[in-house]
Design a protein around this motif. Sequence first.
Motif, mmCIF file in Angstrom:
data_model
loop_
_atom_site.group_PDB
_atom_site.id
_atom_site.type_symbol
_atom_site.label_atom_id
_atom_site.label_comp_id
_atom_site.label_asym_id
_atom_site.label_seq_id
_atom_site.Cartn_x
_atom_site.Cartn_y
_atom_site.Cartn_z
ATOM 1 N N VAL A 1 40.941 46.094 17.427
ATOM 2 C CA VAL A 1 41.072 45.155 18.549
ATOM 3 C C VAL A 1 42.214 44.202 18.237
ATOM 4 N N LEU B 1 44.154 43.923 23.969
ATOM 5 C CA LEU B 1 43.419 43.112 24.932
ATOM 6 C C LEU B 1 44.309 42.579 26.050
ATOM 7 N N ILE C 1 38.727 41.732 31.863
ATOM 8 C CA ILE C 1 37.807 40.866 31.125
ATOM 9 C C ILE C 1 37.410 39.666 31.979
ATOM 10 N N SER D 1 36.797 36.010 24.763
ATOM 11 C CA SER D 1 36.249 36.516 26.023
ATOM 12 C C SER D 1 35.862 37.983 25.921
ATOM 13 N N PHE D 2 36.676 38.770 25.183
ATOM 14 C CA PHE D 2 36.330 40.184 25.028
ATOM 15 C C PHE D 2 34.992 40.336 24.321
ATOM 16 N N ILE E 1 34.966 48.780 25.494
ATOM 17 C CA ILE E 1 33.688 48.301 24.952
ATOM 18 C C ILE E 1 32.953 49.430 24.248
ATOM 19 N N LEU F 1 37.909 48.664 30.871
ATOM 20 C CA LEU F 1 37.216 47.736 29.977
ATOM 21 C C LEU F 1 35.967 48.383 29.397
ATOM 22 N N LEU G 1 43.896 44.372 29.133
ATOM 23 C CA LEU G 1 42.570 44.283 29.751
ATOM 24 C C LEU G 1 42.241 42.872 30.221
ATOM 25 N N ALA H 1 44.584 41.166 19.800
ATOM 26 C CA ALA H 1 44.598 40.197 20.897
ATOM 27 C C ALA H 1 45.957 39.535 21.084
#
Length: 208
Positions: free
Chosen positions: A9, A48, A55, A98-99, A72, A68, A51, A11
């Motif tokens: 992940v 991210l 999100i 937020s993710f 996940i 999304l 997305l 960001a």
Amino acid sequence: MSTKRIAVVAAGLSQPSSTRLLADRLAEATTRSLAELGDQVEVEVIELRDLAHDITDNLLTGFAGPALQAAIDSVTSADGVIAVTPVFTASYSGLFKSFFDVIDKDSLAGTPVLIAATAGTARHSMVLDFAIRPLFAYLRAVVVPLGVFAASEDWGSGDATSTTLPDRVARAAAQLADLVSGHTTRRDDPFAAVVPFEEQLRRLSADD
């Protein structure tokens, strides 16, 4: 030889991004360490920034769009997670938080997670322990003891490094690999106990 799935992940918001660069370095080092332990590796990187709108929509509506939801599912089914965020206002980025807010709070329980962060100055290095580690402790993930922080001075020209960053990346990746090699993620199927409609009809017919 088993195959381990690593979800990365990242960001970062810019392109190119030092956050993504650090994420790639950690993924490469983890792959090497797992190979040394006899495991094959499948790596999926989740950016991210791609997305961000999904999100936000999920936070407002409670529903995840297809892209999304795929992200996940990748994270929650992975055998290990590498989570990298830029530092904004002395903490993880809002997009990063937020993710993980839209992921079910029990979905990462027991999953090995390597945490990492990037910032312009080493003054923010404590963000690993006072912000990011508590987040994953709350989610009951198994957080790798060594987190990796990279400040601007850790990078030389291009993607070359100028400090001890490669050593820290290698040591953290080895710790993640040790955890992942002995771990298999198993998630309960929420529909496992659902009785098919045809079976329900058959039971009703048998009771008549």
